[in-house]
Design a protein around this motif. Structure first.
Motif, PDB file in Angstrom:
ATOM      1  N   HIS A 178       0.840  -1.200   0.000  1.00 54.44           N
ATOM      2  CA  HIS A 178       0.000   0.000   0.000  1.00 54.44           C
ATOM      3  C   HIS A 178       0.880   1.257   0.000  1.00 54.44           C
ATOM      4  O   HIS A 178       0.562   2.236   0.698  1.00 54.44           O
ATOM      5  CB  HIS A 178      -0.891  -0.018   1.242  1.00 54.44           C
ATOM      6  N   HIS A 180       2.227   4.820  -1.008  1.00 53.60           N
ATOM      7  CA  HIS A 180       1.507   5.943  -1.608  1.00 53.60           C
ATOM      8  C   HIS A 180       1.996   6.197  -3.034  1.00 53.60           C
ATOM      9  O   HIS A 180       3.175   6.431  -3.278  1.00 53.60           O
ATOM     10  CB  HIS A 180       1.699   7.190  -0.749  1.00 53.60           C
ATOM     11  N   GLY A 181       1.067   6.105  -3.978  1.00 52.47           N
ATOM     12  CA  GLY A 181       1.372   6.380  -5.367  1.00 52.47           C
ATOM     13  C   GLY A 181       1.977   5.229  -6.143  1.00 52.47           C
ATOM     14  O   GLY A 181       2.187   5.352  -7.359  1.00 52.47           O
ATOM     15  N   GLU A 182       2.244   4.103  -5.491  1.00 46.38           N
ATOM     16  CA  GLU A 182       2.930   2.992  -6.157  1.00 46.38           C
ATOM     17  C   GLU A 182       2.223   1.651  -5.969  1.00 46.38           C
ATOM     18  O   GLU A 182       2.770   0.605  -6.316  1.00 46.38           O
ATOM     19  CB  GLU A 182       4.370   2.854  -5.628  1.00 46.38           C
ATOM     20  N   THR A 183       1.008   1.678  -5.426  1.00 45.57           N
ATOM     21  CA  THR A 183       0.350   0.411  -5.081  1.00 45.57           C
ATOM     22  C   THR A 183       0.070  -0.441  -6.313  1.00 45.57           C
ATOM     23  O   THR A 183       0.312  -1.659  -6.308  1.00 45.57           O
ATOM     24  CB  THR A 183      -0.952   0.691  -4.319  1.00 45.57           C
ATOM     25  N   GLU A 184      -0.434   0.156  -7.397  1.00 43.92           N
ATOM     26  CA  GLU A 184      -0.757  -0.627  -8.588  1.00 43.92           C
ATOM     27  C   GLU A 184       0.473  -1.372  -9.100  1.00 43.92           C
ATOM     28  O   GLU A 184       0.413  -2.574  -9.401  1.00 43.92           O
ATOM     29  CB  GLU A 184      -1.301   0.285  -9.688  1.00 43.92           C
ATOM     30  N   GLN A 185       1.603  -0.688  -9.178  1.00 41.04           N
ATOM     31  CA  GLN A 185       2.816  -1.308  -9.698  1.00 41.04           C
ATOM     32  C   GLN A 185       3.284  -2.443  -8.806  1.00 41.04           C
ATOM     33  O   GLN A 185       3.663  -3.522  -9.281  1.00 41.04           O
ATOM     34  CB  GLN A 185       3.914  -0.259  -9.836  1.00 41.04           C
ATOM     35  N   THR A 272      -5.596  -5.441 -10.401  1.00 40.75           N
ATOM     36  CA  THR A 272      -5.472  -4.036 -10.024  1.00 40.75           C
ATOM     37  C   THR A 272      -6.638  -3.196 -10.503  1.00 40.75           C
ATOM     38  O   THR A 272      -6.881  -2.114  -9.967  1.00 40.75           O
ATOM     39  CB  THR A 272      -4.165  -3.439 -10.583  1.00 40.75           C
ATOM     40  N   GLU A 493      -6.446   4.816  -6.780  1.00 36.84           N
ATOM     41  CA  GLU A 493      -5.818   5.054  -5.477  1.00 36.84           C
ATOM     42  C   GLU A 493      -4.508   5.815  -5.645  1.00 36.84           C
ATOM     43  O   GLU A 493      -4.241   6.796  -4.939  1.00 36.84           O
ATOM     44  CB  GLU A 493      -5.581   3.719  -4.780  1.00 36.84           C
ATOM     45  N   ASP A 494      -3.676   5.353  -6.596  1.00 36.18           N
ATOM     46  CA  ASP A 494      -2.383   6.002  -6.806  1.00 36.18           C
ATOM     47  C   ASP A 494      -2.526   7.435  -7.302  1.00 36.18           C
ATOM     48  O   ASP A 494      -1.658   8.281  -7.046  1.00 36.18           O
ATOM     49  CB  ASP A 494      -1.547   5.200  -7.807  1.00 36.18           C
ATOM     50  N   GLN A 495      -3.615   7.714  -8.018  1.00 38.12           N
ATOM     51  CA  GLN A 495      -3.858   9.070  -8.499  1.00 38.12           C
ATOM     52  C   GLN A 495      -4.409   9.983  -7.406  1.00 38.12           C
ATOM     53  O   GLN A 495      -4.617  11.167  -7.635  1.00 38.12           O
ATOM     54  CB  GLN A 495      -4.839   9.040  -9.674  1.00 38.12           C
TER      55      GLN A 495
END
Length: 522
Positions: A178, A180-185, A272, A493-495
């Motif tokens: 989780h 911040h800003g990198e969860t999808e990757q 994702t 979420e990352d956005q």
């Protein structure tokens, strides 16, 4: 039990892989009806994949892996201790074609953690990656500082050791990063695993529960592969990354040989962005016995069970000796609540063969499913002291994006709240709440269907719809450390489609700056 099966009852086919359509050369904004949404996406250039179908194109030539059970020890004080190591590696999704992946204690995915209600557990999380990550215990009720959100980043070379008491119903949870800003990757690279909670009430029921034998985790992800079988970038719609092929428990085209008459599948949407509608190829009912937070009051028979990213469902299937049965996902615009043009760009017109079950020639008998599975208390609406509204639009909640140093909501411990979640756009969203399992009071003013009447932590929020959630915050007051609520489409979420809330003692406020400029009814 699961074993590799040398028999092949279906005619052999040459593996050619699924059809791989070109992405549609059109922006999402040009397909959106409604000026507000069009403005949000103008110039963004989101280009969704074309319609995908792998039905009939999958050989099912790979034995389905089952994640190993995580080892543990019990300390002198009774704490059960697990360990996880986030690490980089390579995975051959096709023989001789290694892909760079991440995993826990291995190259891809992670072991299954099992703990009993009432146990005190600790997980020593070591980060052997070259960048910071975190581990969020999705669906777990635990103190905010142990939650594994973006405030609990684990730096490279460091170890984080959250410790808490398991205090919730038996259920299928999972863990994933989780940052911040990198969860999808991080999730797309393979960092995810299963966390099973057991309790006495569930254990007393005559249900399949021998892990890896008649009780199978089914971690479903979508991905894109090159012609030689290496992972490659997926096309991106508004929802996020959308692969044109599925992998289950880290394997392409998996099959499982079973030797029990009734099998329990724990379906986990670990994708994702993609929402699935799981059903059987012969259209027999899907018997759902549990959702995110544990058992339903009774089994619910559905044509298909729809799961957005992060959602789980436990289903039972009864087989006959020698039978072969395929699990499929067939999404439709109606199931997603999307207009057809938007649906086609966001995976909601896609169909997949997911998994093949192969029944042995002799099966161990199984009893009938009990008519009553678990007590479902009233949702508790009469105890509501605060109502909050969360409007989902674009990549914003209530017109704001995530700020790590701002708390959006402050909740008083020991109280019950109603959270109204509205998708005011015409695009797909979901909604996940950390800390507690919630109950649905209503969807668009009507009682929820039976399959959504149990305990949930994530919900698909269809466009133009209003969901009323009842949440009880029993404990774990901490004015210094927030929990998250967010869209679980991970690109969203990352956005920044995420907010923070703290749980505090009566009369206290959060120590972070608070936002208080949107509607509350008390």
């Amino acid at each position: 039990m699961i074993r590799q099966d040398s028999r092949s009852r279906r005619p052999a086919r040459t593996r050619t892989g699924p059809r791989r359509p070109r992405a549609l050369a059109v922006t999402a904004a040009s397909l959106v009806v409604g000026a507000g949404v069009a403005l949000a996406f103008s110039g963004c250039g989101f280009v969704g994949p074309g319609q995908v179908s792998t039905i009939g194109d999958v050989d099912f030539d790979t034995p389905m892996p089952v994640p190993p059970l995580a080892g543990s020890r019990v300390d002198a004080d009774g704490t059960r201790v697990f360990s996880l190591e986030a690490q980089a590696g390579t995975t051959e999704f096709a023989p001789g074609a290694p892909s760079e992946t991440w995993g826990f204690d291995g190259a891809y995915l992670g072991p299954t953690i099992v703990a009993d209600r009432g146990e005190r557990v600790r997980v020593d999380v070591t980060n052997s990656l070259d960048e910071a990550t975190s581990v969020h215990w999705h669906g777990m009720h635990l103190p905010a500082e142990m939650d594994g959100g973006p405030h609990q980043a684990v730096e490279p070379g460091a170890t984080w050791s959250p410790e808490w008491e398991i205090d919730q119903r038996a259920g299928t949870l999972w863990y994933h990063p989780h940052p911040h800003g990198e969860t999808e990757q991080h999730v797309a690279r393979g960092l995810a695993g299963v966390f099973l909670v057991r309790d006495d009430a569930e254990s007393a029921l005559p249900l399949p529960r021998e892990y890896g034998v008649d009780d199978l985790p089914v971690i479903v992800q979508d991905a894109a592969f090159s012609d030689d079988g290496r992972l490659e970038s997926s096309a991106t719609g508004f929802a996020g990354r959308l692969g044109d092929e599925l992998i289950v428990n880290g394997a392409r085209a998996p099959y499982a040989v079973v030797e029990d008459e009734v099998v329990r599948l724990r379906l986990i949407n670990a994708s994702t962005a993609r929402t699935y509608a799981f059903g059987w190829e012969d259209e027999r009912p899907v018997d759902v016995i549990a959702t995110d937070g544990g058992l339903l009051g009774a089994s619910v028979a559905l044509d298909r069970v729809v799961l957005s990213p992060g959602e789980r469902a436990e289903v039972l299937v009864r087989l006959t000796p020698g039978e072969e049965l395929r699990l499929q996902s067939v999404m439709t615009p109606e199931a997603a609540g999307l207009q057809p043009a938007i649906a086609s760009m966001n995976g909601a017109t896609d169909a997949f063969d997911v998994l093949e079950l192969r029944a042995a020639d002799r099966l161990d008998p199984a009893p009938d499913v009990p008519e009553r599975l678990a007590e479902q208390p009233p949702v508790g609406a009469e105890d509501v002291v605060t109502t909050r509204t969360f409007r989902l639009d674009g990549f914003e909640i209530n017109g704001r994006t995530m700020r790590m140093d701002h708390v959006d909501e402050t909740v008083t411990v020991g109280t019950t709240e109603r959270w109204i979640v509205e998708n005011v756009s015409e695009m797909p969203h979901s909604f996940h709440v950390h800390d507690v399992q919630f109950r649905l009071e209503a969807i668009d003013g009507a009682p929820p269907p039976a399959e959504l009447a149990g305990w949930k932590d994530t919900i698909l929020v269809r466009p133009g719809s209003r969901y009323e959630l009842i949440l009880r915050f029993e404990d774990y007051a901490d004015p210094d450390t927030p929990y998250m609520y967010h869209c679980h489409l991970l690109m969203h979420e990352d956005q920044g489609m995420m907010g923070q809330f703290t749980v505090v003692e009566p009369g206290r406020r959060a120590t972070m700056t608070e936002e208080t400029d949107h509607d509350h009814a008390h």
